[in-house]
Enzyme design. Structure first.
Site, PDB file in Angstrom:
ATOM      1  N   GLU A 173      -5.079  43.139-112.280  1.00 56.18           N
ATOM      2  CA  GLU A 173      -6.177  42.625-113.379  1.00 56.18           C
ATOM      3  C   GLU A 173      -6.688  44.134-113.956  1.00 56.18           C
ATOM      4  O   GLU A 173      -7.828  44.012-113.960  1.00 56.18           O
ATOM      5  CB  GLU A 173      -6.997  41.732-112.940  1.00 56.18           C
ATOM      6  N   GLU A 296      -0.817  35.127-108.975  1.00 58.06           N
ATOM      7  CA  GLU A 296      -2.108  34.076-108.883  1.00 58.06           C
ATOM      8  C   GLU A 296      -1.869  32.947-109.655  1.00 58.06           C
ATOM      9  O   GLU A 296      -2.140  32.927-110.860  1.00 58.06           O
ATOM     10  CB  GLU A 296      -3.273  34.978-109.338  1.00 58.06           C
TER      11      GLU A 296
END
Lengths: 498, 86
Positions: A173, A296
């Site tokens: 991220e 995720e």
């Protein structure tokens, strides 16, 4: 009656076993308490790892496990987690609310855990606050078979032989907690870091670049344009939030049909996201060499009442079983591009397959879905669809498909596994499946396993651990390639056609 | 386009007394919840406050619960492995 067909002559590809992967982060009680209790714990353990959790996970045949994060990865300095426990430094895990991290679970412990459950390790390296040198050394420490400072250090710490490490993520991220980078900048950073993620000896590393959040197609476009040839995989993160509001996501157990509907509607968005990002990837990589790695995914609710908000502990109901079943069917369907997925997270955090409390352990409805779907791993995806009008589930003037389905043929036999979800909480679905194809053998019977709930919020607790569990409904006859079945309301069904 | 969400910043494990009070109120609003007497509550909390498994002064390492809330609830017990204190 809904008519489904399965075309055995037309296979869009093989379902990678890694679609059934998991994710474990240093967050809440996932690692500490859920997996690692330490060698001196009264909870039965092997080298500090809970025996009950390891045994349950082994039964799922988990193919791959991502670690140490997540957001934590970009603050993790791996050298803090090796060597004698008493000398490992304590640090503050600021990404997850100031947790004290004592580093007792580090590289050796993670690799041992992977060995115990039979999973391939997928290590996510630190780009946000780590150096190229640090990342290079970590890979060398794990995989180098020869004389080098890092292999010597590994030997000093009790491991002479190198490990095999197949999957390595270069940052996490990085558009957010991993450095707040723009895609143009991260693409170059990725190229630089990935250069030093080296293959030592026979170890070949599959390099995964940080991909987009949800629908950020600009990130995908830039990464594919600037760094495609340097990566093997590009990640995608998408969480299912019932309300769509991050500050009040909704309860895991106290919800009405409106939130049941919105949860399933929101989770179906995964299909659209994969199509959008895949379309961009096709432009730069028409041969589909680069995999889309959904590392995720899952539900994210408000934490259980009375628990620490920073621990992200939530219950898991039959609604979560539907979310798992729907997403796994989607990943199977796009197996030509989606070649790994990692549900968040393994134990005690978000959509877990296991919850623990002290010495107690409970398997969640999500665990049972992974168990029911596991024979899709490495199966040949079969073209599956609905003839005629597809049934819909409507609520408050909005409609979504009532049935989610995928099917595959076993790599070892010609048995067919069909996994079906009925999203409608009130109505059952009568289905008729026709198996089509040339040179088919005679299928005679199908075994039927069903996971259903007595209420939309049915779940397992430490006092009632078997409230939601699969039931085997016996054999269904197959005649001339045709079988009929009834899908219970709000259920996940696995048909194994033999 | 909106800035992507950073999920890592979603919550802290360190809680102020005011935050605990708010969470306490939210928990007690759950329907049909039964609580213990004040005497039992303080007896339970006394164990928690001296327990080695208490984290951040608020949270039980074995269940993740805020002890000031869990100790109040009649249906709950101490989750210390194999040796519950209450």
């Amino acid at each position: 009656m809904t008519n489904l067909y399965i075309n055995t002559d037309n296979s869009p590809g093989t379902i990678s076993k890694n679609i059934y992967g998991h994710f474990s982060e240093h967050l809440g009680r996932c690692i500490y308490g859920g997996i690692w209790v330490g060698k001196d714990s009264p909870i039965p353990n092997t080298d500090g790892i809970r025996n009950d959790v390891a045994e349950a996970l082994k039964k799922l045949r988990i193919p791959v496990l991502r670690w140490p994060g997540g957001c934590f990865a970009d603050e993790y300095h791996w050298m803090d987690g090796i060597g004698p426990y008493e000398k490992r430094p304590k640090m503050i895990n600021t990404h997850w609310g100031g947790v004290v991290e004592d580093n007792s679970f580090g590289t050796h412990e993670f690799m041992r855990f992977c060995e115990m459950i039979g999973a391939e390790p997928y290590i996510n390296g630190n780009v946000g606050s780590g150096t190229v040198y640090e990342m290079q050394q970590w890979v060398e420490y794990i995989t180098f078979d020869g004389v080098s400072p890092m292999s010597e250090l590994r030997k000093q710490n009790g491991r002479a032989e190198p490990w095999k490490l197949k999957f390595f993520g270069v940052g996490n991220e990085n558009w957010g907690c991993g450095g707040n980078m723009r895609p143009e900048y991260y693409a170059d950073v990725y190229r630089r870091y990935a250069t030093y993620v080296r293959n030592y000896g026979s170890n070949k590393i599959f390099k995964i670049a940080c991909g987009p959040s949800e629908g950020d197609t600009h990130w995908t476009e830039v990464l594919m344009r600037e760094a495609c040839k340097f990566m093997d995989g590009l990640s995608l993160h998408y969480y299912t939030i019932p309300t769509g509001n991050w500050s009040d996501k909704g309860s895991s157990t106290e919800f009405d049909e409106a939130e049941w509907f919105s949860t399933l509607r929101n989770t179906l968005r995964m299909d659209e996201l994969i199509r959008k990002h895949s379309t961009i990837m096709d432009k730069y990589d028409p041969e589909k060499r680069v995999a889309l790695i959904v590392d995720e995914w899952g539900t994210w609710y408000n934490v259980e009442p009375g628990t620490n908000p920073g621990f992200l502990y939530q219950q898991n109901t039959v609604r979560d079983a539907l979310v798992a079943g729907i997403n796994l069917n989607i990943f199977n369907t796009y197996c030509d591009r989606v070649r790994m997925a990692n549900i968040a997270q393994l134990v005690n955090v978000l959509q877990s397959v296991i919850l623990t409390e002290g010495e107690k352990m409970v398997l969640t409805p999500t665990y049972h879905v992974f168990d029911m779907y596991k024979d899709h791993m490495e199966g040949k995806l079969l073209q599956t669809g609905i003839s005629g009008t597809a049934p819909e589930y409507g609520f408050n003037g909005e409609n979504i498909p009532a049935i989610s389905v995928s099917s595959s043929m076993s790599p070892d036999s010609d048995e067919i596994l069909v996994t079906l979800c009925n999203l409608d909480p009130e109505n059952s679905q009568d289905i008729r499946i026709e198996i089509r194809g040339s040179g088919l053998r005679q299928y005679k019977t199908a075994s039927c396993t069903v996971l259903a709930g007595s209420a939309i919020n049915a779940h397992n607790t430490f006092d009632a651990p078997d409230n939601v569990k699969p039931a085997t409904l016996g054999e269904i006859p197959v005649a001339n390639g045709i079988l009929e079945a009834k899908l219970a309301p709000m259920s996940v069904t696995a048909l194994k056609i033999k | 386009m909106n800035e992507p969400l950073c999920k890592g910043c979603s919550a802290s494990v360190r809680l102020s007394p005011e935050e605990i009070k708010k969470l306490f109120g939210e928990t007690l609003r759950i329907k049909d919840i039964k609580v213990v007497s004040e005497e039992e509550y303080h007896k339970r909390l006394a164990h928690c406050k001296t327990c080695a498994s208490l984290q951040y002064g608020t949270t039980c390492a074995h269940c993740g619960c805020i002890v000031e809330i869990r100790a109040k609830l009649a249906a709950f017990h101490c989750p210390y492995p194999f040796d519950p204190k209450w």
